[in-house]
Scaffold this active site. Sequence first.
Site, short mmCIF file in Angstrom:
data_model
loop_
_atom_site.label_atom_id
_atom_site.label_comp_id
_atom_site.label_asym_id
_atom_site.label_seq_id
_atom_site.Cartn_x
_atom_site.Cartn_y
_atom_site.Cartn_z
N LYS A 84 0.84 -1.20 0.00
CA LYS A 84 0.00 0.00 0.00
C LYS A 84 0.87 1.25 0.00
CE LYS A 84 -3.76 1.94 2.85
NZ LYS A 84 -4.57 1.69 4.07
N SER A 159 -9.27 2.52 3.78
CA SER A 159 -8.39 3.18 2.85
C SER A 159 -7.58 2.20 1.99
CB SER A 159 -7.43 4.09 3.61
OG SER A 159 -6.56 3.36 4.46
N SER A 183 -9.57 0.39 7.99
CA SER A 183 -9.07 0.43 6.62
C SER A 183 -8.61 -0.90 6.04
CB SER A 183 -7.93 1.44 6.51
OG SER A 183 -8.42 2.74 6.70
#
Length: 472
Positions: A84, A159, A183
């Site tokens: 990520k 997220s 997230s």
Amino acid sequence: MTTFEERATVHAFRDDSLGEHDAVGLAAAIRRGEVGAAEAARDAAERVRAVEERLHAVQTHVDVPVSRAGSAAGALAGVPSFVKDNTDYLGLPTGHGSAAFEPRPARRHAPFTRQFLSSGVTVLGKTRLPEFGFSPSTEYETGEPVRNPWNTGFSAGGSSGGSAALVAAGAVPIAHANDGGGSIRIPAACCGLVGLKPTRGRVVTNDQSGRLPLDIVSDGVVSRSVRDTAAFLAAAEAHWRNPRLPPVGLVEGPARRRLRIGFLVDSPNGVHADTATRAAVTETVARLERLGHTVEPVELRIDPRFTDDFLTYWGLLSFLLGVTGRTLGAGFDRHRMDGLSRGLREAYVKDWRRTPGVLRRLKRTREAYAASFRGFDLVLSPVLAHTTPPIGHLSPAVPYEELIERILAYVAFTPVNNVVGTPSLSLPAAAATEDGLPVGVMFSGRPGGERTLLELAFELEADRPFRRIQDA
């Protein structure tokens, strides 16, 4: 108006070296010599190219030289994956989903990146996230959002939306995610994946959050199978284990022990779950009872100011980023942060004097959480208060006051585990929405209770295998 083109189901499953393998299955094929790691990386890169035009999940692509591969001895050796884009990977820029600065190439791996690579994965690039991970939907003021592969007119969550979209679409079997308010679990629920937020301290501490007054972020993965998440956690523990937590080890299936499980369908702060979400929880209750577990209603009594306090802490994080953002890259300008980030910061500045009381109350939440768990092994709840919203509903271009109301009406269950530091797992429920989207349910445990969560997840997966996007 959303067009028919934008409401397609998109996946990359095909007859190549990845086939329909999960990460554990692909790693086993590589160990047996049936598939080469380089071949798997090339095929995964081709799968990513095939879906990226529709999903917009990737921030940075990389070539795949041997130096980018993880440990050859790792449990997931040769499995292609992504990191990520809020976590440093040597030589790649870390953009945090923000247009407020020009990111620099990282000078080293983040500690968690090293732990992730120890599992043996081969990193193909970095996945997109909303700015600084603040939003539960991976959308932007300008530019394409990350789209849900089950139905591209809808959000992939946030997220860790880019990671979830790639894994759900079959581009890679497993990908890095992290969770500061939901997230990992939110995009897992939106995309029909397994998403475990570990206990605070279970994996190495995130660089940024370790310096905060309250560490709410845990790193982990999203995957399509329970055994992939279990294998990753065991590999991470082999690299580094926190001696203050009970070991998890490799969980490989359900336990014989029957559990006492509490359940709730409305959030502790009074947000009511929608009809489809309530149905997913009650159907899961019925399954658990059929499997021999004892399931009873539970009330999670937390301070009624919890939501406001968490929002203030969220604003503090945005404020600190505005002050320290120049360390992230060149030309940082806090005025170029998106509407959600600016709104959080401005709200905090108006109310900053509450900070000491907010921190005291948030830290005391663990006492109320522990009291609610007395007599229960796990607690079942929704992941989110309503089903996955369409693209645009949670866009940072929505005026802040309206947007924050929408977020609080959606993200009403996950933040408690971040504040308390307890493990929490999102699993796909049996049902889907009318739009063909997955619905998630969440199991939360005691500190260090990942083994119990994974054992139950194995049992539920075996009882009713998760829906497959290639069958949609």
